[in-house]
Design a protein around this motif. Structure first.
Motif, mmCIF file in Angstrom:
data_model
loop_
_atom_site.group_PDB
_atom_site.id
_atom_site.type_symbol
_atom_site.label_atom_id
_atom_site.label_comp_id
_atom_site.label_asym_id
_atom_site.label_seq_id
_atom_site.Cartn_x
_atom_site.Cartn_y
_atom_site.Cartn_z
ATOM 1 N N LYS A 122 2.573 14.107 -7.453
ATOM 2 C CA LYS A 122 2.098 15.329 -6.794
ATOM 3 C C LYS A 122 3.231 16.051 -6.078
ATOM 4 O O LYS A 122 4.159 15.412 -5.581
ATOM 5 N N ASP A 136 -8.487 7.131 -7.593
ATOM 6 C CA ASP A 136 -7.707 8.149 -8.298
ATOM 7 C C ASP A 136 -6.437 7.556 -8.921
ATOM 8 O O ASP A 136 -6.082 7.844 -10.057
ATOM 9 N N HIS A 148 -4.678 8.374 7.233
ATOM 10 C CA HIS A 148 -5.981 8.628 7.866
ATOM 11 C C HIS A 148 -6.851 7.372 7.863
ATOM 12 O O HIS A 148 -6.456 6.315 7.343
ATOM 13 N N VAL A 208 -14.579 5.770 3.981
ATOM 14 C CA VAL A 208 -14.340 6.985 4.769
ATOM 15 C C VAL A 208 -13.937 8.064 3.767
ATOM 16 O O VAL A 208 -12.852 8.018 3.201
ATOM 17 N N GLY A 260 -6.514 3.342 -4.334
ATOM 18 C CA GLY A 260 -7.862 3.909 -4.464
ATOM 19 C C GLY A 260 -8.133 4.326 -5.895
ATOM 20 O O GLY A 260 -7.255 4.258 -6.768
ATOM 21 N N THR A 318 1.458 8.887 -0.147
ATOM 22 C CA THR A 318 2.242 9.950 0.480
ATOM 23 C C THR A 318 2.032 9.908 1.992
ATOM 24 O O THR A 318 2.901 10.278 2.761
ATOM 25 N N PHE A 319 0.851 9.513 2.381
ATOM 26 C CA PHE A 319 0.492 9.413 3.799
ATOM 27 C C PHE A 319 0.864 10.699 4.539
ATOM 28 O O PHE A 319 1.600 10.687 5.515
ATOM 29 N N TYR A 356 0.861 -1.182 0.000
ATOM 30 C CA TYR A 356 0.000 0.000 0.000
ATOM 31 C C TYR A 356 0.896 1.230 0.000
ATOM 32 O O TYR A 356 1.454 1.596 1.026
ATOM 33 N N ARG A 399 -12.958 5.334 -3.215
ATOM 34 C CA ARG A 399 -12.652 6.126 -2.014
ATOM 35 C C ARG A 399 -13.713 7.178 -1.748
ATOM 36 O O ARG A 399 -13.630 7.928 -0.792
ATOM 37 N N HIS A 422 -7.471 5.411 4.571
ATOM 38 C CA HIS A 422 -6.420 4.431 4.227
ATOM 39 C C HIS A 422 -6.626 3.145 5.028
ATOM 40 O O HIS A 422 -6.508 2.033 4.497
ATOM 41 N N VAL A 446 -12.489 10.952 2.874
ATOM 42 C CA VAL A 446 -11.583 12.036 3.250
ATOM 43 C C VAL A 446 -10.285 11.856 2.476
ATOM 44 O O VAL A 446 -9.926 10.736 2.111
ATOM 45 N N SER A 447 -9.623 12.967 2.212
ATOM 46 C CA SER A 447 -8.281 12.882 1.621
ATOM 47 C C SER A 447 -7.312 13.577 2.568
ATOM 48 O O SER A 447 -7.721 14.388 3.407
ATOM 49 N N SER A 448 -6.044 13.271 2.400
ATOM 50 C CA SER A 448 -5.045 13.929 3.240
ATOM 51 C C SER A 448 -5.050 15.438 3.007
ATOM 52 O O SER A 448 -4.848 16.216 3.939
ATOM 53 N N THR A 449 -5.304 15.838 1.756
ATOM 54 C CA THR A 449 -5.340 17.283 1.459
ATOM 55 C C THR A 449 -6.430 17.967 2.275
ATOM 56 O O THR A 449 -6.197 18.991 2.915
HETATM 57 P P1 ATP Z 1 -3.651 13.708 -0.857
HETATM 58 O O1 ATP Z 1 -4.958 14.325 -0.508
HETATM 59 O O2 ATP Z 1 -2.466 14.386 -0.203
HETATM 60 O O3 ATP Z 1 -3.498 13.509 -2.335
HETATM 61 P P2 ATP Z 1 -4.590 11.033 -0.238
HETATM 62 O O4 ATP Z 1 -5.649 11.186 0.799
HETATM 63 O O5 ATP Z 1 -5.028 10.791 -1.646
HETATM 64 O O6 ATP Z 1 -3.606 12.275 -0.176
HETATM 65 P P3 ATP Z 1 -2.360 9.242 -0.423
HETATM 66 O O7 ATP Z 1 -1.420 8.959 0.673
HETATM 67 O O8 ATP Z 1 -1.845 9.985 -1.574
HETATM 68 O O9 ATP Z 1 -3.628 9.928 0.272
HETATM 69 O O10 ATP Z 1 -3.065 7.898 -0.915
HETATM 70 C C1 ATP Z 1 -2.507 6.645 -0.839
HETATM 71 C C2 ATP Z 1 -3.471 5.635 -1.405
HETATM 72 O O11 ATP Z 1 -4.635 5.598 -0.564
HETATM 73 C C3 ATP Z 1 -3.966 5.920 -2.790
HETATM 74 O O12 ATP Z 1 -4.040 4.709 -3.504
HETATM 75 C C4 ATP Z 1 -5.342 6.503 -2.584
HETATM 76 O O13 ATP Z 1 -6.207 6.255 -3.673
HETATM 77 C C5 ATP Z 1 -5.809 5.741 -1.337
HETATM 78 N N1 ATP Z 1 -6.767 6.512 -0.530
HETATM 79 C C6 ATP Z 1 -6.621 7.766 -0.100
HETATM 80 N N2 ATP Z 1 -7.695 8.159 0.617
HETATM 81 C C7 ATP Z 1 -8.540 7.118 0.627
HETATM 82 C C8 ATP Z 1 -9.843 6.905 1.226
HETATM 83 N N3 ATP Z 1 -10.480 7.867 1.891
HETATM 84 N N4 ATP Z 1 -10.410 5.697 1.066
HETATM 85 C C9 ATP Z 1 -9.778 4.720 0.368
HETATM 86 N N5 ATP Z 1 -8.560 4.876 -0.196
HETATM 87 C C10 ATP Z 1 -7.926 6.049 -0.083
#
Ligand code: ATP
Length: 396
Positions: A44, A111, A14, A169, A109, A9-10, A6, A136, A17, A171-174
């Protein structure tokens, strides 16, 4: 061996993930799952003032540990050790070389999955690993994912799995970085990761560590210990607060002492000795050999110096493992709460629980006697302070 990978960038890791990882572990029947934080993600740009790669690795390790599957779920710094951008194809080649028999599965995920054909050497990636994807966001269409899986199969002969997560869940890290800067978003993080963020002042989260609210103090404590110990610390907190209420002690002091009582438990001997030197802790012969005895003393010093607990809370943490003659009420409460909190299970614990609410001194005495007996049976030396505590209570 089926090995899941897996990458990401983590920044920060969260619950999105983790929900995906937890489900994929079982759905793919993975024997191992390795989180691999990218040093420099190819796709990115990292924002200025981002945490260092080492800090992202540490947060990812805490997140992985929170899945409570040590030995099965782990974190690797392999991409941090390589220079330049972190290309997945290089990681897979390295992994395949080190584990020629392993069946590799790359988890990602929506994207990431939808752009896989644009990555460096997708034909090699898909030859080396199966691709497992999941939505996601609720709005991500399974039909689109399935169509992309079909396309990857057709173009590269890829093995793919499309998982439907029972719980997404969103949410994104951003988003989370923005929320944290505004004082929100904690609910999307494992508490230990939130604690690490507080302790290191990441993402604009600013707290005075010496005056933390209870939730933030808990998070900091959990970020310093292994996840498997969190239930015990939580149980000790609940028990200590109940006992404080029963015996008229300060509930908030009992709570804070309990939250922090094991905060240095997982430091090794060298780290413990460094703290002893820093804080001028004088050790006896037994303590110089038994790392388990040191954490009470170093934990008390860290609790007072870093987290600003009062002297009586410091004393309660300091004596919580051995006890001592003539303990204060707070000291007795933490000693016995640690001994018999709800997660403890050993012969005689029920008697301790009953005694603790009827006669606190008798409960502490029974605890001392049990410890002395156990050490004797295991052929280990008993700390003199436990004997002094027992003798003092017997003579009362
Ligand atoms: P950022 O917002 O900084 O782009 P991110 O939330 O997409 O970060 P990453 O660490 O870039 O997080 O993602 C790592 C992997 O986790 C990727 O394959 C991404 O598709 C997946 N992922 C991220 N957020 C989720 C989520 N909420 N649910 C399931 N998979 C996720």
């Amino acid at each position: 061996m089926k090995l899941g990978i897996y990458g990401g960038t983590f920044n920060p890791p969260h619950l999105g993930h983790l929900a995906a990882a937890r489900f994929a572990l079982e759905a793919l029947e993975l024997e191992r799952l390795r989180f691999i934080p990218a040093a420099e993600p190819p796709h990115k740009a990292m924002e200025e003032n981002s945490p260092s790669p080492r800090q992202r690795l540490a947060m990812t390790a805490l997140a992985a540990d929170s899945l409570l599957q040590p030995g099965r779920v782990e974190v690797s710094g392999m991409e941090l050790e390589r220079s330049g951008k972190s290309y997945t194809v290089d990681t897979l080649e390295q992994l395949k070389q080190a584990n020629p028999e392993a069946e590799l599965w790359l988890l990602m995920g929506t994207d990431m999955f939808l752009t896989l054909q644009t990555w460096r050497e997708p034909e090699v990636i898909t030859r080396l690993a199966g691709i497992c994807t999941f939505a996601r966001a609720q709005s991500d269409s399974i039909r689109t994912l399935t169509a992309q899986a079909e396309e990857l199969r057709r173009r590269f002969g890829a093995s793919t799995r499309v998982l439907q997560l029972p719980r997404i869940v969103e949410v994104s890290s951003t988003q989370l970085r923005r929320m944290l800067a505004d004082g929100d978003g904690q609910e999307y993080l494992p508490p230990a990761v939130y604690g690490y963020i507080i302790r290191h002042g990441l993402y604009g989260v600013r707290y005075d560590l010496r005056h933390l609210p209870d939730r933030e103090l808990r998070a900091c404590s959990y970020s310093m210990i292994q996840a498997k110990r969190i239930a015990h610390v939580r149980g000790t907190e609940e028990e200590a607060v109940r006992l404080a209420r029963r015996w008229g002690a300060d509930e908030e002091k009992a709570r804070r002492g309990a939250i922090l009582h094991d905060c240095t438990k997982y430091l090794n001997m060298e780290e413990q000795l460094q703290l002893c030197k820093k804080y001028g802790i004088v050790l006896d012969d037994l303590e110089r050999q038994a790392v388990k005895l040191l954490h009470a003393k170093t934990g008390a010093c860290v609790a007072r110096d870093v987290y600003g607990v009062s002297d009586d809370v410091y004393e309660a943490i300091f004596w919580h493992t051995t006890g001592r003659a003539d303990m204060s009420l707070l000291e007795k409460i933490l000693y016995i709460a640690d001994y018999m909190e709800p997660n403890r299970d050993f012969p005689g614990v029920e008697r301790l629980r009953e005694l603790a609410y009827r006669d606190l001194d008798q409960a502490v005495l029974a605890g001392n006697e049990m410890s002395i007996q156990e050490m004797k049976e295991r052929g280990l030396p008993v700390h003199p302070n436990t004997v002094r505590s027992r003798d003092w209570l017997r003579s009362k």
